[in-house]
Design a protein around this motif. Structure first.
Motif, mmCIF file in Angstrom:
data_model
loop_
_atom_site.group_PDB
_atom_site.id
_atom_site.type_symbol
_atom_site.label_atom_id
_atom_site.label_comp_id
_atom_site.label_asym_id
_atom_site.label_seq_id
_atom_site.Cartn_x
_atom_site.Cartn_y
_atom_site.Cartn_z
ATOM 1 N N LYS A 178 0.838 -1.209 0.000
ATOM 2 C CA LYS A 178 0.000 0.000 0.000
ATOM 3 C C LYS A 178 0.866 1.250 0.000
ATOM 4 N N ARG A 179 1.942 1.265 0.783
ATOM 5 C CA ARG A 179 2.811 2.437 0.821
ATOM 6 C C ARG A 179 3.441 2.686 -0.546
ATOM 7 N N THR A 180 3.852 1.626 -1.224
ATOM 8 C CA THR A 180 4.443 1.758 -2.557
ATOM 9 C C THR A 180 3.427 2.339 -3.538
ATOM 10 N N ARG A 199 0.898 6.683 -6.746
ATOM 11 C CA ARG A 199 -0.298 7.439 -7.137
ATOM 12 C C ARG A 199 -0.153 8.923 -6.791
ATOM 13 N N GLU A 200 0.552 9.215 -5.688
ATOM 14 C CA GLU A 200 0.805 10.608 -5.342
ATOM 15 C C GLU A 200 1.575 11.304 -6.462
ATOM 16 N N LEU A 201 2.557 10.593 -7.021
ATOM 17 C CA LEU A 201 3.331 11.155 -8.128
ATOM 18 C C LEU A 201 2.469 11.281 -9.385
ATOM 19 N N MET A 202 1.659 10.268 -9.653
ATOM 20 C CA MET A 202 0.806 10.286 -10.839
ATOM 21 C C MET A 202 -0.205 11.424 -10.795
ATOM 22 N N HIS A 203 -0.826 11.620 -9.639
ATOM 23 C CA HIS A 203 -1.894 12.615 -9.532
ATOM 24 C C HIS A 203 -1.367 14.019 -9.309
ATOM 25 N N GLY A 204 -0.136 14.130 -8.830
ATOM 26 C CA GLY A 204 0.386 15.454 -8.513
ATOM 27 C C GLY A 204 1.525 15.891 -9.400
ATOM 28 N N SER A 205 1.551 15.390 -10.637
ATOM 29 C CA SER A 205 2.687 15.651 -11.514
ATOM 30 C C SER A 205 2.586 16.969 -12.268
ATOM 31 N N GLY A 264 11.409 3.623 -6.219
ATOM 32 C CA GLY A 264 12.410 2.588 -5.991
ATOM 33 C C GLY A 264 11.885 1.182 -6.189
ATOM 34 N N ALA A 265 11.062 0.989 -7.215
ATOM 35 C CA ALA A 265 10.485 -0.331 -7.491
ATOM 36 C C ALA A 265 10.613 -0.634 -8.978
ATOM 37 N N SER A 266 10.911 -1.874 -9.289
ATOM 38 C CA SER A 266 10.964 -2.284 -10.684
ATOM 39 C C SER A 266 9.552 -2.264 -11.271
ATOM 40 N N PRO A 267 9.418 -2.177 -12.596
ATOM 41 C CA PRO A 267 8.080 -2.245 -13.197
ATOM 42 C C PRO A 267 7.316 -3.499 -12.785
ATOM 43 N N ARG A 268 8.023 -4.618 -12.655
ATOM 44 C CA ARG A 268 7.351 -5.855 -12.269
ATOM 45 C C ARG A 268 6.832 -5.766 -10.835
ATOM 46 N N LYS A 269 7.668 -5.253 -9.922
ATOM 47 C CA LYS A 269 7.244 -5.127 -8.524
ATOM 48 C C LYS A 269 6.084 -4.139 -8.398
ATOM 49 N N LEU A 270 6.189 -3.013 -9.100
ATOM 50 C CA LEU A 270 5.112 -2.026 -9.029
ATOM 51 C C LEU A 270 3.818 -2.613 -9.589
ATOM 52 N N GLY A 271 3.947 -3.426 -10.655
ATOM 53 C CA GLY A 271 2.762 -4.068 -11.222
ATOM 54 C C GLY A 271 2.093 -5.002 -10.234
ATOM 55 N N TYR A 272 2.896 -5.772 -9.505
ATOM 56 C CA TYR A 272 2.352 -6.682 -8.508
ATOM 57 C C TYR A 272 1.632 -5.903 -7.408
ATOM 58 N N CYS A 273 2.264 -4.806 -6.967
ATOM 59 C CA CYS A 273 1.660 -3.996 -5.903
ATOM 60 C C CYS A 273 0.336 -3.397 -6.360
ATOM 61 N N ALA A 296 2.882 15.230 -17.724
ATOM 62 C CA ALA A 296 2.604 13.872 -17.268
ATOM 63 C C ALA A 296 3.910 13.108 -17.113
ATOM 64 N N LEU A 297 4.106 12.478 -15.959
ATOM 65 C CA LEU A 297 5.277 11.637 -15.753
ATOM 66 C C LEU A 297 5.148 10.353 -16.554
ATOM 67 N N SER A 298 6.285 9.778 -16.908
ATOM 68 C CA SER A 298 6.270 8.456 -17.526
ATOM 69 C C SER A 298 6.257 7.403 -16.428
ATOM 70 N N LEU A 299 5.859 6.194 -16.790
ATOM 71 C CA LEU A 299 5.846 5.116 -15.805
ATOM 72 C C LEU A 299 7.266 4.813 -15.324
ATOM 73 N N LEU A 300 8.248 4.958 -16.195
ATOM 74 C CA LEU A 300 9.634 4.735 -15.798
ATOM 75 C C LEU A 300 10.038 5.736 -14.714
ATOM 76 N N GLU A 301 9.650 6.992 -14.879
ATOM 77 C CA GLU A 301 9.974 7.995 -13.862
ATOM 78 C C GLU A 301 9.310 7.672 -12.528
ATOM 79 N N VAL A 302 8.071 7.165 -12.568
ATOM 80 C CA VAL A 302 7.376 6.785 -11.333
ATOM 81 C C VAL A 302 8.109 5.629 -10.660
ATOM 82 N N CYS A 303 8.501 4.614 -11.432
ATOM 83 C CA CYS A 303 9.221 3.464 -10.868
ATOM 84 C C CYS A 303 10.518 3.908 -10.196
ATOM 85 N N LYS A 304 11.258 4.789 -10.862
ATOM 86 C CA LYS A 304 12.522 5.267 -10.298
ATOM 87 C C LYS A 304 12.289 6.043 -9.012
ATOM 88 N N ALA A 305 11.222 6.843 -8.978
ATOM 89 C CA ALA A 305 10.949 7.673 -7.808
ATOM 90 C C ALA A 305 10.557 6.840 -6.589
#
Length: 327
Positions: free
Chosen positions: A219-221, A226-232, A247-256, A236-245
């Motif tokens: 939930k924290r991840t 979502r804070e980055l997505m909604h407050g950008s 600290g989660a890989s695309p796969r981990k973020l997808g699972y979350c 518009a941020l890219s998904l890669l920028e969100v993952c980097k911010a």
């Protein structure tokens, strides 16, 4: 328990609001005093209905949405709400916590951020926190402060929940076949008393559902993403920028995201941006559709048009033309 003898009542006529809609913003605008915003997450034509019975001390509601929707905001200042998901077991998220199979949602003087599944129905009751606090004081009931200030899935005694569900079913039946019965002041008072009895019976045993430590970390991840997505801001941020911010890989973020929201981060983020484009177009903007799309991160215009039509069942040009005609 005769609650009418516990608190003074100033009776007034009941009012009934029934509204159908084919657009998520149109649906949201018909929610009365509720201060909520909606984004359509899943793709397809939207169908929604909202019924609200306003009584002297309570509001009884029924809401149906055909698509997966993010709902966020407040029921209103100093509002207390109990909601029962109705006939469905889709993926429901409350403030970033998965709530599959939830029986009771509680919003007590709280901010709401909820993702509902497709074909979702919610029925419930809204009252003022002042009324609930006064009743608790007079009936010597200790209120569950652990469920205050945030929409939560709560666990509580089963019997009052079952009785509240039966009352809500009977109210909807009355609205459908004999709404004139609600014109009787004695009937309104008896109805309010019956609902308040079950609510006050539920609260002493209410406690927030425990999502577990691993769920809390996911939930924290997702919250941070979502804070980055909604407050950008304007870009518009890219998904890669969100993952980097976060600290989660695309796969981990997808699972979350799948666990917490019920969809992938790519689908969620694209849906949020499509909703922003649609709102800009519905304002009858003088900018070109291409410029609006690029502003919200859609660089491939033909793919954007396909995504938009798939999501809202119309082309962006149709949305803009309708808005300009209305203006």
């Amino acid at each position: 328990m005769a609650l009418s003898a516990t608190l003074p009542i100033q009776d007034s006529a009941a009012s009934l609001l029934q509204a159908d809609s084919t657009d998520v913003d149109e649906h949201c605008a018909k929610l009365g005093r509720w201060r909520l915003s909606y984004d359509q997450i899943s793709a397809g034509a939207f169908r929604g209905s909202f019924t609200q019975l306003t009584l002297p001390r309570l509001e009884v509601f029924r809401e149906i949405t055909s698509q997966q929707v993010r709902q966020y905001g407040q029921l209103g200042a100093d509002s207390f709400g109990i909601g029962l998901p109705w006939d469905g077991d889709g993926e429901l998220s409350c403030n970033g916590t998965s709530a599959r199979g939830a029986r009771v949602l509680a919003s007590i003087d709280a901010e709401i951020d909820m993702c509902t599944p497709r074909a979702f129905e919610l029925r419930g009751v809204v009252a003022s926190t002042v009324l609930i606090a006064e009743l608790a004081a007079r009936l010597d009931i200790e209120l569950p402060r652990a469920v205050w200030h945030q929409l939560r899935v709560i666990e509580t005694a089963e019997a009052p929940v079952a009785r509240l569900r039966a009352h809500l079913a009977a109210i909807q039946e009355t609205i459908t076949i004999a709404p004139e019965r609600l014109d009787d002041p004695a009937a309104r008072q008896a109805l309010e008393d019956a609902l308040l009895v079950e609510i006050m019976d539920m609260l002493p045993t209410a406690r927030p559902s425990d999502p577990g430590r691993s769920s809390a970390a996911r939930k924290r991840t997702v919250d941070r993403a979502r804070e980055l997505m909604h407050g950008s801001g304007e870009r518009a941020l890219s998904l890669l920028e969100v993952c980097k911010a976060v600290g989660a890989s695309p796969r981990k973020l997808g699972y979350c995201f799948q666990e917490v929201v019920g969809t992938s981060p790519m689908h969620y983020w694209r849906a949020m941006r499509l909703n922003r484009v649609r709102r800009d177009l519905k304002r009858g903007t003088d900018a070109s559709i291409y410029d609006v799309a690029v502003q919200h991160g859609f660089w491939h215009f033909s793919q954007f048009s396909l995504d938009y039509k798939r999501h809202f069942a119309e082309l962006p040009s149709e949305t803009l033309r309708r808005a300009r005609l209305a203006a």
